[in-house]
Design an enzyme around this catalytic site. Structure first.
Site, mmCIF file in Angstrom:
data_model
loop_
_atom_site.group_PDB
_atom_site.id
_atom_site.type_symbol
_atom_site.label_atom_id
_atom_site.label_comp_id
_atom_site.label_asym_id
_atom_site.label_seq_id
_atom_site.Cartn_x
_atom_site.Cartn_y
_atom_site.Cartn_z
ATOM 1 N N LYS A 188 -34.976 -42.510 28.258
ATOM 2 C CA LYS A 188 -33.551 -42.295 28.532
ATOM 3 C C LYS A 188 -33.176 -42.926 29.875
ATOM 4 O O LYS A 188 -34.033 -43.047 30.751
ATOM 5 C CB LYS A 188 -33.259 -40.788 28.617
ATOM 6 C CG LYS A 188 -33.254 -40.067 27.298
ATOM 7 C CD LYS A 188 -32.861 -38.612 27.486
ATOM 8 C CE LYS A 188 -32.897 -37.842 26.180
ATOM 9 N NZ LYS A 188 -31.902 -38.290 25.205
ATOM 10 N N ARG A 202 -35.989 -33.837 15.716
ATOM 11 C CA ARG A 202 -36.150 -33.755 14.252
ATOM 12 C C ARG A 202 -37.614 -33.851 13.852
ATOM 13 O O ARG A 202 -38.013 -33.326 12.813
ATOM 14 C CB ARG A 202 -35.288 -34.831 13.583
ATOM 15 C CG ARG A 202 -35.645 -36.233 13.967
ATOM 16 C CD ARG A 202 -34.533 -37.230 13.657
ATOM 17 N NE ARG A 202 -33.478 -37.224 14.668
ATOM 18 C CZ ARG A 202 -32.399 -37.997 14.628
ATOM 19 N NH1 ARG A 202 -32.203 -38.836 13.634
ATOM 20 N NH2 ARG A 202 -31.500 -37.933 15.572
HETATM 21 N N1 BES Z 1 -32.085 -33.909 23.174
HETATM 22 C C1 BES Z 1 -31.423 -35.084 22.719
HETATM 23 C C2 BES Z 1 -29.985 -34.822 22.288
HETATM 24 C C3 BES Z 1 -28.976 -34.624 23.378
HETATM 25 C C4 BES Z 1 -28.463 -35.701 24.056
HETATM 26 C C5 BES Z 1 -28.493 -33.375 23.636
HETATM 27 C C6 BES Z 1 -27.502 -35.500 25.022
HETATM 28 C C7 BES Z 1 -27.519 -33.180 24.592
HETATM 29 C C8 BES Z 1 -27.026 -34.246 25.291
HETATM 30 C C9 BES Z 1 -32.147 -35.676 21.527
HETATM 31 O O1 BES Z 1 -33.516 -35.513 21.514
HETATM 32 C C10 BES Z 1 -31.885 -37.136 21.549
HETATM 33 O O2 BES Z 1 -32.350 -37.772 22.460
HETATM 34 N N2 BES Z 1 -31.145 -37.612 20.561
HETATM 35 C C11 BES Z 1 -30.798 -38.981 20.509
HETATM 36 C C12 BES Z 1 -30.952 -39.427 19.078
HETATM 37 C C13 BES Z 1 -30.863 -40.922 18.895
HETATM 38 C C14 BES Z 1 -32.059 -41.593 19.522
HETATM 39 C C15 BES Z 1 -30.797 -41.219 17.435
HETATM 40 C C16 BES Z 1 -29.347 -39.104 20.963
HETATM 41 O O3 BES Z 1 -28.550 -38.243 20.659
HETATM 42 O O4 BES Z 1 -29.063 -40.080 21.672
HETATM 43 MN MN MN Z 2 -34.489 -37.092 22.562
#
Ligand code: BES
Ligand code: MN
Ligand code: ZN
Length: 502
Positions: free
Chosen positions: A284, A358
């Site tokens: 990230k 997931r």
């Molecule tokens: N924990 C995150 C989701 C999230 C992001 C929650 C921002 C709250 C605020 C999750 O594990 C994630 O990183 N999801 C990705 C999925 C994508 C790679 C398909 C996302 O939402 O960017």
């Molecule tokens: Mn994630």
């Protein structure tokens, strides 16, 4: 943790109540509520006089503190704006009660009486009004300062809040509201504390320890913790794949509540417990990454709900399952393109290691089949896309069973912890196709919250299931950064409303 407030009930004439502070509702356009009307009478029109000067319009959230009101035994009177009388529904009531709590906390009063439960709220009975006053008061006065050397709390904090009821025969309903309110507030607070803890403290093993500690306090709670070796034996290849990138060993925490003698089919709650989500190799960006300590809010909520259910001694069987791990980019971490075999036997192409929630959930969702669940509800901070779609007001709801979706929507309205349904339609399955495995773990840039749920749906075909995406609701950002404890009120309400069955 701040000192807990004690709550009590009483009846009697408001003007004669000896207390540090008496809070009372005022409607928009400076209209007095019935209780304010009687204080006004006892003070020979003092309240109406103050309102006429225009310092309080009566909008929701406004408050005005009055000192030494003539003819009133209380030291202070707090006027609390409640909006238009005919618009007084659950939401404004909860917001008014929260503002009242903040205003009371800002005074030196250590005990107070609230007349707010006496207000008429559309479609809400007295027990609900008492309960929400407790939940809102505890929520608004919550502080997380256990990691600060100097506690920021006021020198003289509110210790006791008594809720005034109109008639003695309301006391029974009031008692029920009080019990439910304290249980929900305790559950919310537990979830907030856990989620607010930093990831170097709140590790997967720390969460397991919390579950063990909770089970130690309630004879109806039983805990079981699976470690890496257990997961390997079972074949939880997806959960283990995420955990490879971290030095912290993963845990699968099972906390079961048996509140009934009969072997009722349980409600199973599954909570995402990613104690820190750096994204793994699909790292990230740095901005705001600290907030990924909240990525275990689903697990925290499940613990909070079990706490509430156990203290209410509900006649149910509830199984909480919390897959817990970090998602970090170690040298041993999974890489984009890696293919892993889930507990269900389905192979998954990991196209983005940041879609880890997931992966851990799919193995937990397969695992829970052994409980022969009546329903399964998973709770996860799953997608940023859900925040884009719905903002921070409702949690995203997906379900493969319409009655379950309806029950959760209703529980959301009743608790003020709302959800909004998004589709789980066949057409979206297309987006998760992989050239190399049974399914891919991401579905491209469109409908991200839906494709995540669609992925999970492949693992939940054997039972009635709902998925709550709490990415937008589990915590606040910016100046008010911190965990909310949602959806503990929603799920506790759902369980309260669930009739016992065999
Ligand atoms: N924990 C995150 C989701 C999230 C992001 C929650 C921002 C709250 C605020 C999750 O594990 C994630 O990183 N999801 C990705 C999925 C994508 C790679 C398909 C996302 O939402 O960017
Ligand atoms: Mn994630
Ligand atoms: Zn995550």
């Amino acid at each position: 943790m701040s000192e807990r407030i004690d709550f009590g009930l009483r009846t009697g004439a408001p003007e004669r109540m000896k207390t540090g502070l008496l809070s009372v509702g005022v409607f928009e356009r400076r209209r007095l509520s019935p209780a304010a009307e009687s204080l006004n009478g006892a003070s020979e029109g003092y309240l109406a006089d103050v309102l006429r000067r225009g310092d309080l319009e009566g909008k929701v959230g406004q408050t005005l503190l009055l000192q030494r009101v003539p003819g009133i035994a209380a030291e202070r009177v707090l006027l609390v704006g409640c909006g238009r009388e005919r618009d007084l529904t659950a939401g404004p009531f909860a917001r008014a009660a929260a503002s009242a709590a903040r205003a009371i906390a800002a005074t030196a009063a250590t005990d107070a009486v609230s007349l707010l439960p006496g207000l008429g709220v559309r479609e809400r009975d007295l027990a609900w009004r008492v309960r929400e006053t407790v939940v809102a008061t505890r929520g608004a006065t919550y502080r997380f300062d256990r990691m600060k050397s100097e506690k920021e709390g006021p020198a003289r904090a509110l210790r006791r809040l008594t809720l005034a009821l109109g008639r003695r025969r309301d006391l029974e309903a009031g008692q029920r509201g009080l019990r439910e309110g304290v249980a929900i507030a305790d559950g919310v607070e537990r979830a907030r504390d856990l989620a607010n803890l930093p990831a170097n403290v709140c590790t997967p093993e720390f969460l397991a320890e919390q579950a063990r500690a909770l089970a130690g306090k309630h004879p109806a709670l039983h805990v079981e913790v699976l470690d890496e070796r257990d997961m390997e034996k079972l074949g939880m290849g997806a959960l283990l794949a995420v955990a490879r990138g971290s030095r912290q060993p993963p845990r699968l925490i099972v906390l079961e509540y048996r509140g009934t003698e009969r072997e009722a089919r349980p409600v199973v709650l599954v909570g995402k417990g990613v104690t820190f989500d750096a994204g793994g190799i699909s790292l990230k960006p740095g901005q705001g990454m600290d907030e990924m300590k909240f990525d275990m809010s689903g697990a925290a909520a499940v613990l909070g709900v079990l706490h509430a259910v156990a203290s209410l001694a509900l006649p149910l069987r509830v199984v909480g399952v919390m897959p817990a791990t970090e998602n970090l980019p170690d040298g041993n971490a999974i890489k984009p393109g890696d293919i892993v075999t889930s507990l269900s036997g389905q192979t998954i192409e990991v196209l983005n290691t940041d879609a880890e929630g997931r992966l851990i959930l799919c193995d937990a969702l397969t695992y829970v089949d052994r409980y022969d669940p009546a329903v399964v509800i998973d709770v996860a901070t799953l997608t940023g896309a859900c925040v884009v779609a719905l903002g921070r007001v409702p949690s995203g709801l997906f379900a493969n069973h319409a009655p379950l979706a309806r029950a959760l929507l209703a529980a959301g309205e009743a608790s003020g912890d709302r959800v909004w349904e998004l589709p789980l339609w066949e057409e979206y399955r297309e987006l998760l196709k992989s050239n190399f495995a049974d399914v891919a773990n991401i579905g491209g840039p469109e409908a991200g919250a839906v494709t995540a749920a669609t992925f999970l749906a492949r693992f939940t075909r054997k039972y009635h299931w709902a998925h709550l995406d709490i990415a937008g609701t589990a915590w606040l950002t910016g100046k008010e950064k911190g965990a909310t404890g949602r959806p503990v009120p929603l799920l506790t309400q759902y369980l309260l409303d669930r009739p016992p069955r065999g």
